[in-house]
Design a protein around this motif. Structure first.
Motif, mmCIF file in Angstrom:
data_model
loop_
_atom_site.group_PDB
_atom_site.id
_atom_site.type_symbol
_atom_site.label_atom_id
_atom_site.label_comp_id
_atom_site.label_asym_id
_atom_site.label_seq_id
_atom_site.Cartn_x
_atom_site.Cartn_y
_atom_site.Cartn_z
ATOM 1 N N SER A 156 -3.308 11.678 -2.238
ATOM 2 C CA SER A 156 -3.738 10.274 -2.193
ATOM 3 C C SER A 156 -4.816 10.035 -3.231
ATOM 4 O O SER A 156 -5.787 10.789 -3.328
ATOM 5 N N VAL A 179 -5.880 3.882 -3.069
ATOM 6 C CA VAL A 179 -4.983 3.378 -2.020
ATOM 7 C C VAL A 179 -3.544 3.875 -2.194
ATOM 8 O O VAL A 179 -2.672 3.551 -1.407
ATOM 9 N N ILE A 180 -3.321 4.657 -3.240
ATOM 10 C CA ILE A 180 -1.942 5.102 -3.493
ATOM 11 C C ILE A 180 -1.738 6.517 -2.969
ATOM 12 O O ILE A 180 -2.512 7.427 -3.275
ATOM 13 N N THR A 181 -0.687 6.679 -2.157
ATOM 14 C CA THR A 181 -0.338 7.995 -1.642
ATOM 15 C C THR A 181 0.977 8.436 -2.254
ATOM 16 O O THR A 181 1.978 7.737 -2.138
ATOM 17 N N ASN A 182 0.955 9.573 -2.933
ATOM 18 C CA ASN A 182 2.177 10.119 -3.519
ATOM 19 C C ASN A 182 2.709 11.259 -2.672
ATOM 20 O O ASN A 182 1.988 12.218 -2.393
ATOM 21 N N TYR A 183 3.957 11.141 -2.278
ATOM 22 C CA TYR A 183 4.602 12.224 -1.538
ATOM 23 C C TYR A 183 5.770 12.719 -2.389
ATOM 24 O O TYR A 183 6.740 11.999 -2.581
ATOM 25 N N ASP A 184 5.628 13.938 -2.940
ATOM 26 C CA ASP A 184 6.672 14.490 -3.804
ATOM 27 C C ASP A 184 7.352 15.671 -3.148
ATOM 28 O O ASP A 184 6.710 16.473 -2.476
ATOM 29 N N GLY A 198 -5.571 8.826 2.493
ATOM 30 C CA GLY A 198 -5.097 7.521 2.019
ATOM 31 C C GLY A 198 -4.527 6.736 3.193
ATOM 32 O O GLY A 198 -3.666 7.234 3.914
ATOM 33 N N TRP A 223 -0.598 5.591 4.502
ATOM 34 C CA TRP A 223 0.478 6.565 4.292
ATOM 35 C C TRP A 223 -0.019 8.005 4.195
ATOM 36 O O TRP A 223 0.771 8.939 4.371
ATOM 37 N N ASN A 260 2.387 10.664 5.807
ATOM 38 C CA ASN A 260 3.149 11.525 4.895
ATOM 39 C C ASN A 260 2.665 12.973 4.912
ATOM 40 O O ASN A 260 3.445 13.885 4.658
#
Ligand code: ZN
Length: 198
Positions: free
Chosen positions: A98, A101-106, A135, A138, A142
């Protein structure tokens, strides 16, 4: 672009570009362009295995080829720890990061020996717990999803039966697998590149 232009273009390519076309992209070329590529490989005296790679990419893969490539890959030294003690396997690793405010789930493929794949799952879990959870909203959702995903994916790290992730990797990369017969270090380099992508 007509064939003469393409031929002139290919003459200007660096060797690495010709090698990449031969091992990774030949299946997307028109048959006439494949011939140009092959003659360029011969003219430059590049390793003959590149011609075999082009051929493997431009024909339909047989079960016999697939089994042969599978054995080559299973018995390849681990690209991470360099050991040959354990067989190679493939899995997916999920990781959450995170940033504001952006959460990256890869979720990305990883290829290595069983112990190294276990470590990769563990490291990704730790990273998600440190950098992913906070974050809102999410992050926590996540992070929990990725922990469950990694828990389920761990079974591929030590599978004794045919590993379908490994089979899919081979089908997507027959040119690289063909080249590995005579230049195994190229397969190592390729897997390291795959393992380092997020
Ligand atoms: Zn290893």
């Amino acid at each position: 672009m007509n064939l003469e232009d393409i031929r002139e273009n290919y003459k200007k390519f660096d060797d690495w570009k010709i090698e990449k076309l031969a091992t990774e992209e030949a299946d997307s070329l028109r048959p006439e362009v494949v011939d140009i590529l092959k003659s360029e490989i011969k003219k430059r005296n590049l390793n003959h295995s590149l011609i075999n790679s082009v051929d493997s990419l431009t024909k339909k893969i047989t079960d016999k080829d697939l089994n042969q490539y599978y054995e080559i890959l299973k018995n390849h030294p681990c690209p991470k720890c360099k050991s040959k003690k354990q067989k190679i396997n493939a899995t997916f690793v999920g990781q959450v990061i995170s940033i504001f405010v952006i959460t990256n789930y890869d979720k990305s493929i990883r290829i290595a020996c069983s112990d190294c794949l276990d470590i990769m799952h563990k490291k990704a879990n730790i990273k998600s717990l440190l950098l992913g959870w906070w974050g809102i909203p999410w992050g926590p959702i996540n992070t929990i999803r990725s922990l469950i995903f990694n828990f389920n994916m761990k079974k591929y790290n030590r599978t004794e039966s045919q590993n379908e992730i490994l089979v899919d990797f081979i089908i997507d990369n027959v040119g690289i697998m063909e080249r590995a017969k005579t230049e195994p270090e190229k397969l190592t380099d390729f897997i390291i590149r795959i393992n380092n992508t997020i």
